[in-house]
Design a protein around this motif. Structure first.
Motif, PDB file in Angstrom:
ATOM      1  N   MET A   1      -1.999  -0.700  -2.393  1.00  0.00           N
ATOM      2  CA  MET A   1      -3.439  -0.501  -2.539  1.00  0.00           C
ATOM      3  C   MET A   1      -3.875   0.770  -1.807  1.00  0.00           C
ATOM      4  N   ALA A   2      -3.314   1.002  -0.633  1.00  0.00           N
ATOM      5  CA  ALA A   2      -3.667   2.196   0.137  1.00  0.00           C
ATOM      6  C   ALA A   2      -3.321   3.463  -0.634  1.00  0.00           C
ATOM      7  N   THR A   3      -2.183   3.455  -1.327  1.00  0.00           N
ATOM      8  CA  THR A   3      -1.775   4.616  -2.112  1.00  0.00           C
ATOM      9  C   THR A   3      -2.715   4.836  -3.286  1.00  0.00           C
ATOM     10  N   THR A   4      -3.103   3.752  -3.933  1.00  0.00           N
ATOM     11  CA  THR A   4      -4.054   3.857  -5.036  1.00  0.00           C
ATOM     12  C   THR A   4      -5.359   4.472  -4.571  1.00  0.00           C
ATOM     13  N   LYS A   5      -5.885   3.965  -3.461  1.00  0.00           N
ATOM     14  CA  LYS A   5      -7.152   4.482  -2.935  1.00  0.00           C
ATOM     15  C   LYS A   5      -7.036   5.956  -2.559  1.00  0.00           C
ATOM     16  N   THR A   6      -5.884   6.339  -2.022  1.00  0.00           N
ATOM     17  CA  THR A   6      -5.670   7.736  -1.657  1.00  0.00           C
ATOM     18  C   THR A   6      -5.668   8.618  -2.894  1.00  0.00           C
ATOM     19  N   HIS A   7      -5.003   8.186  -3.960  1.00  0.00           N
ATOM     20  CA  HIS A   7      -4.973   8.963  -5.202  1.00  0.00           C
ATOM     21  C   HIS A   7      -6.379   9.124  -5.785  1.00  0.00           C
ATOM     22  N   VAL A   8      -7.149   8.039  -5.792  1.00  0.00           N
ATOM     23  CA  VAL A   8      -8.506   8.096  -6.331  1.00  0.00           C
ATOM     24  C   VAL A   8      -9.350   9.047  -5.481  1.00  0.00           C
ATOM     25  N   SER A   9      -9.258   8.913  -4.173  1.00  0.00           N
ATOM     26  CA  SER A   9     -10.040   9.754  -3.275  1.00  0.00           C
ATOM     27  C   SER A   9      -9.702  11.233  -3.448  1.00  0.00           C
ATOM     28  N   ARG A  10      -8.427  11.543  -3.558  1.00  0.00           N
ATOM     29  CA  ARG A  10      -8.013  12.934  -3.722  1.00  0.00           C
ATOM     30  C   ARG A  10      -8.453  13.486  -5.073  1.00  0.00           C
ATOM     31  N   ALA A  11      -8.402  12.653  -6.102  1.00  0.00           N
ATOM     32  CA  ALA A  11      -8.849  13.098  -7.425  1.00  0.00           C
ATOM     33  C   ALA A  11     -10.344  13.394  -7.423  1.00  0.00           C
ATOM     34  N   LEU A  12     -11.114  12.540  -6.780  1.00  0.00           N
ATOM     35  CA  LEU A  12     -12.551  12.781  -6.663  1.00  0.00           C
ATOM     36  C   LEU A  12     -12.817  14.117  -5.984  1.00  0.00           C
ATOM     37  N   SER A  13     -12.109  14.366  -4.897  1.00  0.00           N
ATOM     38  CA  SER A  13     -12.307  15.590  -4.134  1.00  0.00           C
ATOM     39  C   SER A  13     -11.878  16.820  -4.932  1.00  0.00           C
TER      40      SER A  13
END
Length: 224
Positions: free
Chosen positions: A186-198
């Motif tokens: 889950m942490a990896t998923t959230k990191t990918h989403v956050s980086r994509a947003l940025s």
């Protein structure tokens, strides 16, 4: 103790605002911090009160809600403010235009109170909310015509995995479903989403969905 979700209400009808205020202030984890009767005042109050969520009516005299959304979304100091559109008009174009302008969700005013409160909590936490029937198909159909293939001038900043995650977000999967689909944490998923947003310069998942469709990372679902 966690501070309450701060809510700003923008609607030209005082009785509607009063009703929303009573509902929201009755919740221990929410607090109304201001009221506005047009989009310009809503944007000004957002700068003054720094709400977590703005409930924004679409059609208001003077400066309408869509312009209010644009002003809030364009203000770098209000980057953390989330906007939930509330309207009596069950019109697909309003939903898509509002989301493309910077809103995180769309609900009709006749929505059940519990669903409204759920929507406030959802967008305050960074989620997206589309009313029943106002699906990603509408974003695909009413935004600018989608590209035939993914636009590398837009998505070239993403890693292959980030592209994959954005595509799954656009298809309607939440973080838990993406985690299961890709067999990652889950942490990896959230990191990918956050980086994509940025990297893509978008405010939240709703805009991420719009960008994915408009620039060809995913294709609109076929209608029968």
């Amino acid at each position: 103790m966690t501070r309450p979700i701060r809510v700003l209400i923008a609607d030209d009808q005082s009785l509607v605002r009063a009703g929303f205020r009573m509902l929201i202030d009755s919740e221990p984890d929410m607090k109304v911090v201001g009221e506005a009767s047009d989009g310009a005042t809503a944007a000004d109050l957002a700068r003054d009160t720094r709400p977590d969520v703005v409930l924004m009516d679409v059609q208001m005299p003077g400066t309408d809600g869509l312009e209010g959304i644009r002003r809030i979304a364009a203000d770098a100091d209000l980057e953390s403010v989330r906007i939930l559109i509330l309207t009596t008009f069950d019109d697909d174009a309003y939903a898509v235009e509002g989301i493309n302008a910077g809103a995180s969700g769309f609900l009709l005013k006749n929505t059940d109170p519990a669903q409204l409160l759920h929507g406030i909590r959802l967008v305050a936490g960074g989620g997206e909310l589309l009313a029943s029937g106002l699906t990603r198909r509408l974003i695909a159909g009413f935004a600018v015509p989608p590209q035939a293939a993914a636009d590398d001038t837009v998505f070239g900043v993403l890693t292959a995995r980030e592209r994959e995650v954005v595509a799954l977000v656009a298809q309607g999967l939440d973080n838990e479903q993406i985690t299961q689909r890709l067999c990652i944490s889950m942490a990896t998923t959230k990191t990918h989403v956050s980086r994509a947003l940025s990297k893509l310069g978008v405010r939240d998942r709703a805009q991420l969905v719009s960008v994915a469709y408009r620039h060809g990372l995913v294709q609109p679902p076929r209608t029968r």
